[in-house]
Enzyme design. Structure first.
Site, PDB file in Angstrom:
ATOM      1  N   GLU A  96       0.976  -1.019  -0.140  1.00  0.00           N
ATOM      2  CA  GLU A  96       0.024  -0.071  -0.040  1.00  0.00           C
ATOM      3  C   GLU A  96       0.943   1.427   0.051  1.00  0.00           C
ATOM      4  OE1 GLU A  96      -4.084  -1.551   2.511  1.00  0.00           O
ATOM      5  OE2 GLU A  96      -2.189  -1.166   3.514  1.00  0.00           O
ATOM      6  N   CYS A 109       3.119   8.688   0.931  1.00  0.00           N
ATOM      7  CA  CYS A 109       3.869   7.659   1.748  1.00  0.00           C
ATOM      8  C   CYS A 109       3.990   6.340   1.234  1.00  0.00           C
ATOM      9  CB  CYS A 109       3.096   7.622   2.969  1.00  0.00           C
ATOM     10  SG  CYS A 109       3.802   6.496   4.255  1.00  0.00           S
ATOM     11  N   CYS A 116       6.663  -6.837   8.046  1.00  0.00           N
ATOM     12  CA  CYS A 116       7.926  -6.035   8.667  1.00  0.00           C
ATOM     13  C   CYS A 116       8.259  -7.121   9.887  1.00  0.00           C
ATOM     14  CB  CYS A 116       7.513  -4.854   9.500  1.00  0.00           C
ATOM     15  SG  CYS A 116       8.830  -4.086  10.053  1.00  0.00           S
ATOM     16  N   CYS A 120       6.914  -4.509  16.325  1.00  0.00           N
ATOM     17  CA  CYS A 120       6.513  -3.433  17.329  1.00  0.00           C
ATOM     18  C   CYS A 120       4.941  -3.808  17.277  1.00  0.00           C
ATOM     19  CB  CYS A 120       6.490  -1.943  16.825  1.00  0.00           C
ATOM     20  SG  CYS A 120       8.147  -1.590  16.199  1.00  0.00           S
ATOM     21  N   CYS A 123       1.777  -2.033  16.186  1.00  0.00           N
ATOM     22  CA  CYS A 123       1.855  -1.817  14.661  1.00  0.00           C
ATOM     23  C   CYS A 123       1.263  -2.867  13.849  1.00  0.00           C
ATOM     24  CB  CYS A 123       3.312  -1.504  14.015  1.00  0.00           C
ATOM     25  SG  CYS A 123       3.331  -1.237  12.404  1.00  0.00           S
ATOM     26  N   GLY A 165       6.576  -1.656   6.353  1.00  0.00           N
ATOM     27  CA  GLY A 165       7.997  -2.143   6.286  1.00  0.00           C
ATOM     28  C   GLY A 165       9.072  -1.295   6.967  1.00  0.00           C
ATOM     29  N   CYS A 338      -1.090   5.624   9.918  1.00  0.00           N
ATOM     30  CA  CYS A 338       0.068   5.068  10.358  1.00  0.00           C
ATOM     31  C   CYS A 338      -0.280   3.752  11.031  1.00  0.00           C
ATOM     32  CB  CYS A 338       0.907   5.989  11.376  1.00  0.00           C
ATOM     33  SG  CYS A 338       1.180   7.641  10.693  1.00  0.00           S
TER      34      CYS A 338
HETATM   35  N1  SAH Z   1       9.317   0.999   9.923  1.00  0.00           N
HETATM   36  C1  SAH Z   1       9.458   2.370  10.028  1.00  0.00           C
HETATM   37  C2  SAH Z   1       8.555   2.979   9.142  1.00  0.00           C
HETATM   38  C3  SAH Z   1       7.253   2.534   9.069  1.00  0.00           C
HETATM   39  S1  SAH Z   1       6.205   2.743  10.466  1.00  0.00           S
HETATM   40  C4  SAH Z   1       9.484   3.076  11.364  1.00  0.00           C
HETATM   41  O1  SAH Z   1       9.137   2.335  12.362  1.00  0.00           O
HETATM   42  O2  SAH Z   1       9.891   4.167  11.460  1.00  0.00           O
HETATM   43  C5  SAH Z   1       5.649   4.487  10.434  1.00  0.00           C
HETATM   44  C6  SAH Z   1       5.344   5.078  11.497  1.00  0.00           C
HETATM   45  O3  SAH Z   1       4.340   4.963  12.025  1.00  0.00           O
HETATM   46  C7  SAH Z   1       6.382   4.987  12.697  1.00  0.00           C
HETATM   47  O4  SAH Z   1       6.652   6.141  13.362  1.00  0.00           O
HETATM   48  C8  SAH Z   1       5.384   4.078  13.830  1.00  0.00           C
HETATM   49  O5  SAH Z   1       5.748   4.502  14.880  1.00  0.00           O
HETATM   50  C9  SAH Z   1       4.336   4.618  13.374  1.00  0.00           C
HETATM   51  N2  SAH Z   1       3.070   3.576  13.765  1.00  0.00           N
HETATM   52  C10 SAH Z   1       2.886   2.450  13.773  1.00  0.00           C
HETATM   53  N3  SAH Z   1       1.895   1.876  14.054  1.00  0.00           N
HETATM   54  C11 SAH Z   1       1.182   2.820  14.736  1.00  0.00           C
HETATM   55  C12 SAH Z   1      -0.047   3.035  15.192  1.00  0.00           C
HETATM   56  N4  SAH Z   1      -0.971   1.858  15.503  1.00  0.00           N
HETATM   57  N5  SAH Z   1      -0.847   4.089  15.427  1.00  0.00           N
HETATM   58  C13 SAH Z   1       0.154   5.343  15.181  1.00  0.00           C
HETATM   59  N6  SAH Z   1       1.350   5.211  14.739  1.00  0.00           N
HETATM   60  C14 SAH Z   1       1.922   4.206  14.429  1.00  0.00           C
HETATM   61 FE1  SF4 Z   2       7.806  -1.357  13.753  1.00  0.00          FE
HETATM   62 FE2  SF4 Z   2       7.808   0.392  11.549  1.00  0.00          FE
HETATM   63 FE3  SF4 Z   2       7.946  -2.446  11.423  1.00  0.00          FE
HETATM   64 FE4  SF4 Z   2       5.757  -1.087  12.133  1.00  0.00          FE
HETATM   65  S1  SF4 Z   2       6.703  -1.021  10.086  1.00  0.00           S
HETATM   66  S2  SF4 Z   2       6.809  -3.159  13.227  1.00  0.00           S
HETATM   67  S3  SF4 Z   2       6.503   0.548  13.414  1.00  0.00           S
HETATM   68  S4  SF4 Z   2       9.414  -1.056  12.376  1.00  0.00           S
END
Ligand code: SAH
Ligand code: SF4
Length: 345
Positions: A96, A109, A116, A120, A123, A165, A338
């Site tokens: 996406e 974006c 990934c 986290c 996420c 990712g 996000c």
């Molecule tokens: N992997 C990279 C980029 C993709 S995630 C990273 O982690 O930076 C992009 C952003 O979305 C990150 O800052 C992450 O902290 C945020 N994010 C992930 N899950 C989220 C959620 N459920 N609500 C709000 N932000 C989120």
């Molecule tokens: Fe963590 Fe970014 Fe991967 Fe989501 S996309 S699991 S926030 S590293």
């Protein structure tokens, strides 16, 4: 003609690597720039249409190289004007991209992996694990596809690698893609308008600073190691102090800042004392802070903080003279916000 599977995807090349490839076949280096401009400036999708090349050369290239594009499976428009593109890849995986309206321009974006591996806890992308890395062509093609589809007068000027990712876990392909995204004969985005967001893969952050010019965003998400390790398993390998040291080493052009992202989760990391600790941590850096209220998804126990708590958190930081943006994510009604992107959508 050879089957497509053994022809190489020309969009996987950087201009420099195409020069090398052409050289091996005794073709002049300047042809690479011509080919790139045809593809990325003029949107030509077949070598046979590159009339500035001789007929023989066109035939030679068509037999060995292919110009790919992504299939758009679906486009959804959110109430706030953002649009989520779902693309189907060759192997029937999906990625996406989210197009975000801003005053006078668009920001796109893009994704760098299917899924990934970072896991986290807040996420959705991280829940399903890593399926596979995207190739440079698949990263660049998200932009090509959206550009073709763009309506209205506003240009697409900004690219953020913040979709599905972890970009630095797919380092070589991401750097190749950025070279094409920011290249003069490529997509011509100003490197000041390309931002890569990482969960903090420290050795690759150092490589990035050495290899390429791009804005850095770091997902900090907590101000102490115990909380961060609980939210982001990567913190056990690269704890906060290591990530911040890498930020201090990162070569920042004058007047540029590093963006720190902080997902606010009720009762987990949103207390004023967390904001104070965060302010202290970032003190030695030229930092901006992006607060992202947690976007919920099915199956999560985390909650979005109340608006008051979000504003109080922001105020602590602003009182310490930080620029703090609250990013109420766009597109939450279409799961484009996000952390709501998922390979299974
Ligand atoms: N992997 C990279 C980029 C993709 S995630 C990273 O982690 O930076 C992009 C952003 O979305 C990150 O800052 C992450 O902290 C945020 N994010 C992930 N899950 C989220 C959620 N459920 N609500 C709000 N932000 C989120
Ligand atoms: Fe963590 Fe970014 Fe991967 Fe989501 S996309 S699991 S926030 S590293």
């Amino acid at each position: 003609m050879s089957p497509e599977s053994i022809r190489q995807d020309v969009k996987n090349f950087t201009e420099d690597s195409l020069v090398q490839w052409l050289g091996k076949h005794d073709i002049a280096p300047y042809r690479a720039g011509q080919i790139f401009r045809s593809i990325y400036h003029r949107g030509i999708s077949s070598f046979s249409d590159m009339t500035d090349l001789s007929k023989d050369l066109r035939g030679f290239l068509s037999e060995r190289l292919v110009i790919t594009r992504l299939e758009t499976e679906r486009v959804q428009t959110s109430r706030d004007g953002s649009m989520k593109y779902l693309f189907r890849l060759r192997d029937r995986q999906y990625v996406e991209s989210v197009l975000i309206p801003e005053p006078g321009h668009w920001t796109l974006c893009i994704s760098t992996q299917v899924g990934c591996a970072m896991g986290c806890k807040f996420c959705l992308t991280g829940r399903g694990g890593l399926v596979r890395n995207l190739e440079p062509a698949e990263i660049v093609n998200q932009i090509c596809a959206v550009k073709e589809d763009l309506q209205g007068p506003d240009p697409l000027t900004n690219i953020v690698l913040m979709g599905m990712g972890e970009p630095l876990a797919n380092y070589e392909n991401v750097v190749r893609a950025i070279r094409t995204i920011a290249g003069n004969n490529g997509l011509q985005f100003s490197s000041r308008r390309v931002t890569l967001s990482t969960a903090g893969l420290v050795p690759r952050m150092d490589d990035l600073g050495r290899d390429i010019r791009v804005n850095l965003a770091v997902s900090l998400n907590a101000a102490d190691d115990a909380t961060r390790s609980r939210l982001m398993p990567i913190n056990r390998t690269y704890p906060i102090e290591m990530v911040l040291s890498a930020c201090r080493r990162f070569p920042l052009p004058p007047r540029r800042t590093i963006m720190f992202e902080y997902v606010l989760i009720a009762g987990v990391n949103d207390a004023p004392s967390d904001a104070e600790r965060l302010a202290r941590l970032l003190r030695p850096l030229r930092a901006k802070i992006n607060l992202i209220p947690f976007n919920p998804f099915e199956g999560t126990d985390f909650k979005t903080p109340e608006e008051d708590a979000i504003l109080a958190f922001q105020e602590v930081l602003q009182n310490r003279h930080y620029t703090v943006i609250i990013r109420h994510s766009k597109g939450s009604d279409i799961c484009a916000a996000c952390g709501q992107l998922s390979p299974r959508s």
